[in-house]
Scaffold this motif. Structure first.
Motif, PDB file in Angstrom:
ATOM      1  N   GLU A  56       0.848  -1.197   0.000  1.00 47.48           N
ATOM      2  CA  GLU A  56       0.000   0.000   0.000  1.00 47.48           C
ATOM      3  C   GLU A  56       0.884   1.247   0.000  1.00 47.48           C
ATOM      4  OE1 GLU A  56      -2.129   2.758  -0.280  1.00 47.48           O
ATOM      5  OE2 GLU A  56      -3.430   1.000  -0.037  1.00 47.48           O
ATOM      6  N   LEU A  57       0.770   2.078  -1.051  1.00 45.17           N
ATOM      7  CA  LEU A  57       1.668   3.226  -1.151  1.00 45.17           C
ATOM      8  C   LEU A  57       1.040   4.558  -0.756  1.00 45.17           C
ATOM      9  CD1 LEU A  57       2.291   4.129  -4.921  1.00 45.17           C
ATOM     10  CD2 LEU A  57       0.342   2.836  -4.125  1.00 45.17           C
ATOM     11  N   HIS A  58      -0.244   4.571  -0.436  1.00 48.56           N
ATOM     12  CA  HIS A  58      -0.878   5.842  -0.050  1.00 48.56           C
ATOM     13  C   HIS A  58      -2.124   5.531   0.766  1.00 48.56           C
ATOM     14  CE1 HIS A  58      -2.630  10.003  -1.186  1.00 48.56           C
ATOM     15  NE2 HIS A  58      -3.506   9.419  -0.389  1.00 48.56           N
ATOM     16  N   THR A  59      -2.012   5.607   2.070  1.00 50.02           N
ATOM     17  CA  THR A  59      -3.198   5.390   2.896  1.00 50.02           C
ATOM     18  C   THR A  59      -3.365   6.521   3.895  1.00 50.02           C
ATOM     19  OG1 THR A  59      -4.284   3.996   4.547  1.00 50.02           O
ATOM     20  CG2 THR A  59      -1.883   3.844   4.426  1.00 50.02           C
ATOM     21  N   GLY A 268       5.342   7.260 -19.855  1.00 50.04           N
ATOM     22  CA  GLY A 268       5.952   6.198 -19.063  1.00 50.04           C
ATOM     23  C   GLY A 268       5.798   6.328 -17.568  1.00 50.04           C
ATOM     24  N   LEU A 269       4.875   7.190 -17.113  1.00 55.98           N
ATOM     25  CA  LEU A 269       4.602   7.266 -15.677  1.00 55.98           C
ATOM     26  C   LEU A 269       3.745   6.078 -15.260  1.00 55.98           C
ATOM     27  CD1 LEU A 269       5.478  10.231 -16.317  1.00 55.98           C
ATOM     28  CD2 LEU A 269       3.865  10.962 -14.559  1.00 55.98           C
ATOM     29  N   THR A 270       3.921   5.631 -14.032  1.00 51.60           N
ATOM     30  CA  THR A 270       3.111   4.550 -13.485  1.00 51.60           C
ATOM     31  C   THR A 270       1.865   5.158 -12.838  1.00 51.60           C
ATOM     32  OG1 THR A 270       5.130   3.308 -13.015  1.00 51.60           O
ATOM     33  CG2 THR A 270       3.118   2.568 -11.944  1.00 51.60           C
ATOM     34  N   THR A 271       0.705   4.663 -13.211  1.00 49.80           N
ATOM     35  CA  THR A 271      -0.551   5.254 -12.749  1.00 49.80           C
ATOM     36  C   THR A 271      -1.166   4.442 -11.619  1.00 49.80           C
ATOM     37  OG1 THR A 271      -1.037   6.276 -14.885  1.00 49.80           O
ATOM     38  CG2 THR A 271      -2.906   5.874 -13.422  1.00 49.80           C
ATOM     39  N   VAL A 272      -1.480   5.133 -10.514  1.00 52.68           N
ATOM     40  CA  VAL A 272      -2.168   4.501  -9.394  1.00 52.68           C
ATOM     41  C   VAL A 272      -3.539   5.143  -9.236  1.00 52.68           C
ATOM     42  CG1 VAL A 272      -1.035   6.058  -7.742  1.00 52.68           C
ATOM     43  CG2 VAL A 272      -2.082   3.961  -6.922  1.00 52.68           C
ATOM     44  N   MET A 273      -4.543   4.303  -9.031  1.00 46.37           N
ATOM     45  CA  MET A 273      -5.908   4.775  -8.795  1.00 46.37           C
ATOM     46  C   MET A 273      -6.414   4.219  -7.471  1.00 46.37           C
ATOM     47  SD  MET A 273      -6.911   6.793 -11.249  1.00 46.37           S
ATOM     48  CE  MET A 273      -8.711   6.792 -11.223  1.00 46.37           C
ATOM     49  N   MET A 301      -1.560   0.406 -10.809  1.00 41.53           N
ATOM     50  CA  MET A 301      -1.547   0.080  -9.389  1.00 41.53           C
ATOM     51  C   MET A 301      -2.832   0.574  -8.738  1.00 41.53           C
ATOM     52  SD  MET A 301       2.369   1.148  -8.349  1.00 41.53           S
ATOM     53  CE  MET A 301       2.155   2.899  -8.686  1.00 41.53           C
ATOM     54  N   LEU A 302      -3.142  -0.026  -7.592  1.00 38.23           N
ATOM     55  CA  LEU A 302      -4.252   0.442  -6.770  1.00 38.23           C
ATOM     56  C   LEU A 302      -3.727   0.869  -5.402  1.00 38.23           C
ATOM     57  CD1 LEU A 302      -7.077  -2.209  -7.429  1.00 38.23           C
ATOM     58  CD2 LEU A 302      -6.894   0.106  -8.378  1.00 38.23           C
ATOM     59  N   SER A 303      -4.438   1.798  -4.786  1.00 38.12           N
ATOM     60  CA  SER A 303      -4.172   2.217  -3.410  1.00 38.12           C
ATOM     61  C   SER A 303      -5.472   2.168  -2.639  1.00 38.12           C
ATOM     62  CB  SER A 303      -3.612   3.640  -3.385  1.00 38.12           C
ATOM     63  OG  SER A 303      -3.732   4.194  -2.089  1.00 38.12           O
ATOM     64  N   SER A 304      -5.407   1.730  -1.386  1.00 41.11           N
ATOM     65  CA  SER A 304      -6.630   1.650  -0.580  1.00 41.11           C
ATOM     66  C   SER A 304      -7.104   3.018  -0.129  1.00 41.11           C
ATOM     67  CB  SER A 304      -6.397   0.754   0.638  1.00 41.11           C
ATOM     68  OG  SER A 304      -5.539   1.377   1.567  1.00 41.11           O
ATOM     69  N   ASN A 336       3.686  -4.535  -8.999  1.00 43.45           N
ATOM     70  CA  ASN A 336       3.814  -3.216  -9.634  1.00 43.45           C
ATOM     71  C   ASN A 336       4.204  -2.124  -8.638  1.00 43.45           C
ATOM     72  OD1 ASN A 336       3.086  -4.599 -11.903  1.00 43.45           O
ATOM     73  ND2 ASN A 336       1.083  -3.669 -12.138  1.00 43.45           N
ATOM     74  N   PRO A 337       3.536  -2.020  -7.466  1.00 41.92           N
ATOM     75  CA  PRO A 337       4.028  -1.037  -6.502  1.00 41.92           C
ATOM     76  C   PRO A 337       5.436  -1.335  -5.993  1.00 41.92           C
ATOM     77  CG  PRO A 337       2.150  -2.262  -5.610  1.00 41.92           C
ATOM     78  CD  PRO A 337       2.253  -2.594  -7.056  1.00 41.92           C
ATOM     79  N   ALA A 338       5.786  -2.618  -5.883  1.00 47.94           N
ATOM     80  CA  ALA A 338       7.152  -2.952  -5.456  1.00 47.94           C
ATOM     81  C   ALA A 338       8.163  -2.367  -6.435  1.00 47.94           C
ATOM     82  CB  ALA A 338       7.319  -4.464  -5.346  1.00 47.94           C
ATOM     83  N   ARG A 339       7.916  -2.552  -7.720  1.00 46.81           N
ATOM     84  CA  ARG A 339       8.835  -2.010  -8.728  1.00 46.81           C
ATOM     85  C   ARG A 339       8.835  -0.488  -8.723  1.00 46.81           C
ATOM     86  NH1 ARG A 339       7.377  -6.753 -11.895  1.00 46.81           N
ATOM     87  NH2 ARG A 339       5.491  -5.735 -12.664  1.00 46.81           N
ATOM     88  N   ALA A 340       7.643   0.107  -8.619  1.00 47.09           N
ATOM     89  CA  ALA A 340       7.542   1.570  -8.662  1.00 47.09           C
ATOM     90  C   ALA A 340       8.262   2.215  -7.491  1.00 47.09           C
ATOM     91  CB  ALA A 340       6.074   1.987  -8.670  1.00 47.09           C
ATOM     92  N   LEU A 341       8.341   1.506  -6.357  1.00 47.10           N
ATOM     93  CA  LEU A 341       8.952   2.064  -5.158  1.00 47.10           C
ATOM     94  C   LEU A 341      10.384   1.584  -4.936  1.00 47.10           C
ATOM     95  CD1 LEU A 341       5.780   1.718  -2.949  1.00 47.10           C
ATOM     96  CD2 LEU A 341       6.783   3.864  -3.733  1.00 47.10           C
TER      97      LEU A 341
END
Length: 380
Positions: A56-59, A268-273, A301-304, A336-341
């Motif tokens: 989880e990258l944004h909670t 090439g940005l990674t999109t999180v919703m 990616m998804l964020s809760s 995907n979040p693992a790679r993005a971070l």
């Protein structure tokens, strides 16, 4: 030897779902193989899924525990511990606690609790009291007058790995419809007459003109040479995404329109919703639907966001409603979040990676977290 053996499981790998057995030793995955085992101590998963621990990258979930009732501030460490238990129960094994550095409202729980919450997270880490692996996501409100003085002392700890650049000035981005801004703050019992509201909008625009560009440059100077990922928050149009890309942003966080998501993909940005957007079938703010972006291949990616349990539920709906394979859907909340971070030790079920694991069942199409292991240790 300290073996964890999960057998008779549907193991979600990066490219397929395999019925078999996973063995972890001393906190790391040792072996994944087809077939079941009757080895002593093996846990029979009874056909449940075994998936990587969620990332989880944004909670903002912690904020609800800091102020459980209007006007009531809860002690920071107990709030962090309650939040931690909730995210682990949702299958989240790595969590970036999103702390807002600044707010456009003068009286804000975010401003009042920022430092004590930051210190409580670090105290929980140091004491071993936290079940999940916690990191810090600093959300920089660029138009906040005292942003830099609040941010500087928080940048000194290695747990800070993600910074988002955000601007909640009414009339653009999330609040391009200024009535949405008014509606949102009315939920916090803020009421304005028409003249008062127009004056607030004017003041916010003046703040933005005075501080946003200056603060953006200062933040970029601060992160130079550090192992920190940058995200841009609530991009609305191509121009904003192009600017984000130009200054080194790699994550487009909650783009509000299809145009912005298209531009993010092109650059090439990674999109999180937001996973709540998926679960609810649309945005609560009238922005683009996450499922629509998934169907258009514009979602990574998804964020809760504000509901921890939505993360796994949202991924499951990408599988059942958007037609994604189970590995692709689960990757939005793990690989995907693992790679993005920048994590190379987690996010997938592979020999040699951390044994961050979730055993998941399903009841009437709803994913149910049965057990969670963080670094091979049972946490739920």
């Amino acid at each position: 030897m300290n073996d964890l053996v999960l057998t008779n499981a549907n193991i979600v790998l990066d490219d397929r779902v395999m019925h078999g057995t996973l063995i972890a030793r001393n906190g790391f995955i040792r072996l994944i193989d087809e077939g079941s085992t009757q080895a002593p101590g093996a846990i029979d998963c009874e056909g449940d899924y075994v998936i990587p621990g969620l990332i989880e990258l944004h909670t903002d979930n912690l904020e609800k525990h800091l102020m459980p009732r209007a006007g009531v501030l809860w002690p920071s460490l107990p709030a962090v511990l309650t939040h931690d238990a909730q995210v682990v129960a949702a299958g989240i094994t790595t969590v970036f606690d999103a702390l807002s550095v600044g707010d456009l409202e003068e009286e804000s729980v975010r401003i009042e609790t920022l430092r004590s919450t930051y210190d409580a997270i670090l105290a929980g880490q140091n004491s071993g009291a936290l079940r999940a692996d916690h990191w810090i996501h600093l959300r920089c409100e660029l138009a906040y007058p005292r942003l830099i003085e609040a941010l500087e002392p928080l940048m000194r700890h290695s747990s800070v790995r993600l910074i988002s650049l955000m601007d909640h000035t009414p009339g653009q981005r999330q609040y391009r419809d200024i009535q949405q801004y008014r509606k949102y703050y009315s939920k916090n019992h803020t009421s304005w007459t028409e003249d008062e509201f127009n004056n607030v909008v004017k003041q916010r625009a003046e703040q933005q003109a005075t501080y946003s560009a200056r603060h953006e440059k200062a933040v970029l100077d601060m992160v130079q040479g550090q192992d920190i990922v940058l995200a841009s928050h609530d991009d609305t149009d191509t121009t904003q995404v192009e600017h984000a890309h130009r200054i080194g942003v790699s994550i487009s966080e909650f783009p509000t329109t299809r145009e912005a998501a298209d531009a993010a993909r092109k650059l090439g940005l990674t999109t999180v919703m937001g996973a709540p957007n998926v679960v609810r079938g649309g945005s609560h703010s009238g922005n683009v639907a996450a499922l629509a972006l998934a169907e258009a291949d514009r979602l990574d990616m998804l964020s809760s966001d504000y509901v921890p349990a939505s993360l796994l539920h949202g991924a499951f709906l990408l599988h059942s409603q958007a037609g994604w394979s189970m590995p692709r859907a689960i990757a939005t909340v793990s690989a995907n979040p693992a790679r993005a971070l920048g994590f190379r030790d987690r996010g997938e079920l592979k020999a040699g990676l951390r044994a961050d694991l979730v055993r998941m069942g399903a009841v009437d199409g709803l994913p149910i977290v049965r057990n969670v292991w963080v670094g091979g240790n049972r946490s739920f």
